[in-house]
Design an enzyme around this catalytic site. Sequence first.
Site, PDB file in Angstrom:
ATOM      1  N   ASP A 211     -28.200  11.225  26.339  1.00  0.00           N
ATOM      2  CA  ASP A 211     -28.134  12.088  25.157  1.00  0.00           C
ATOM      3  C   ASP A 211     -29.314  13.059  25.150  1.00  0.00           C
ATOM      4  O   ASP A 211     -29.907  13.320  24.117  1.00  0.00           O
ATOM      5  CB  ASP A 211     -28.116  11.256  23.871  1.00  0.00           C
ATOM      6  CG  ASP A 211     -29.280  10.267  23.773  1.00  0.00           C
ATOM      7  OD1 ASP A 211     -30.122  10.272  24.690  1.00  0.00           O
ATOM      8  OD2 ASP A 211     -29.326   9.506  22.796  1.00  0.00           O
ATOM      9  N   ASP A 287     -39.135  -0.560  25.489  1.00  0.00           N
ATOM     10  CA  ASP A 287     -40.075   0.528  25.215  1.00  0.00           C
ATOM     11  C   ASP A 287     -41.248   0.041  24.357  1.00  0.00           C
ATOM     12  O   ASP A 287     -42.411   0.371  24.639  1.00  0.00           O
ATOM     13  CB  ASP A 287     -39.366   1.717  24.559  1.00  0.00           C
ATOM     14  CG  ASP A 287     -38.441   1.310  23.417  1.00  0.00           C
ATOM     15  OD1 ASP A 287     -38.228   0.096  23.203  1.00  0.00           O
ATOM     16  OD2 ASP A 287     -37.924   2.207  22.729  1.00  0.00           O
TER      17      ASP A 287
END
Length: 444
Positions: A211, A287
């Site tokens: 994206d 992350d």
Amino acid sequence: MAKLSCDFRYLLIPAAFVFIYIQMRLFTTQSEYADRMAEAVDAEHHCTSQMRLLIDQISMQQEQIVALEEGKKRKDQECAQLKTLVNDLEKKALQRVIDKTQVPVAAVVIMACNRADYLERTVASVLKYQSSVASKYPLFVSQDGSDPRVKTKALSYKELTYMQHIDYDPVHTDRPGELIAYYKIARHYKWALDELFYKHNFDRVIILEDDMEIAPDFFDYFEAAAALLDKDKSIMAVSSWNDNGQKQFVYDPYALYRSDFFPGLGWMLTRSVWNELSPKWPKAYWDDWLRLKENHKGRQFLRPEVCRTYNFGEHGSSMGQFFEKYLAPIKMNDVKVDWKSQDLSYLTEDKYAQYFADILKMAKPIPGTDPALMASNIEGDIRIQYRDQSDFEYIAQQFGVFEEWKDGVPRTAYKGVVVFRYHPPRRVFLVGPDSLQQLGIENA
């Protein structure tokens, strides 16, 4: 003699009774035996019938087992054929996109799952700038799962190599109510990076998500940063993203910073770093795991002031979290910076602290009460000191920048200092309680 004959006749009468009794007992016994025999024959017939029924059922089950085994063999053969096909496609694609005389700067992998329309937009953006440097940046799409639309879309591009991650292992979350998507994403990342570093033997990998769009100088930026990664082992990774990169907070497309906070969202790492991370890769939330001090171990990340990627993924695993406020307003660089002509040596560990301290010392200190209003009325760079996390969150809220911390580090911070533009080109530095000391700034 006559008397003896008479006595014999008298003896015949009881003998006759005995005979009749014996015959009656024999008849009764024979009748009972016949009844038992009939019952035994009926039982034998019933057992025979049940046995035949059981044999028929076993035969049917055996036929089903044979059919299932044959089906499994066919599926195994199909899987083997598909695996061979994928390997052939990978080899052919690599032969097409890699000039053997050109050592790649980095492989570029787009992480995909089930958003074919998003993938198409991302690939179009990447190919727009990658086509001219394809030998330096071989392009991959790694799909997690078997969404047919994503697979068909990825295989329709001759310019890239398709990889597919199929994971049938069940997901067990650590806490009730967690989304299993974050666990699947972590598994996919580990698999894809293992493939690229260890199977395809790349020295560096740039990770994009399905994206994202990229800036015109995306590849030149990473090529320049690759030299820093190789030279300075205190840099753990290079990112194309600035969490405070919204259009109202950025100005200079040439400005780069070191940060103690992992930015992600379009980033590059080396095989030596992956050798360290792969064996202990987390089950989920990879992350945030990289943002823990125990994992980055004092190493830092390079980031630009103006983002080199734009995240358009309003719909995804994070349910559009922060999209309207923080992602939609991001400014993606539209200036073609000639990074080859830029001297980036100031970003090395031995020079950057002094470089950053020098620009911070020039900023005018102002108190933290109503800082946004005061900043609007002052010319030049300013700095505002915060006392702790709650104080930082209050000040950040006044300006509209990210308030979030991870493991004691605010987003984008270097030595506790968060820098952003406010009424550009003015810079605002939010300074931690011991930041000046860390930077060796005295009496400022």
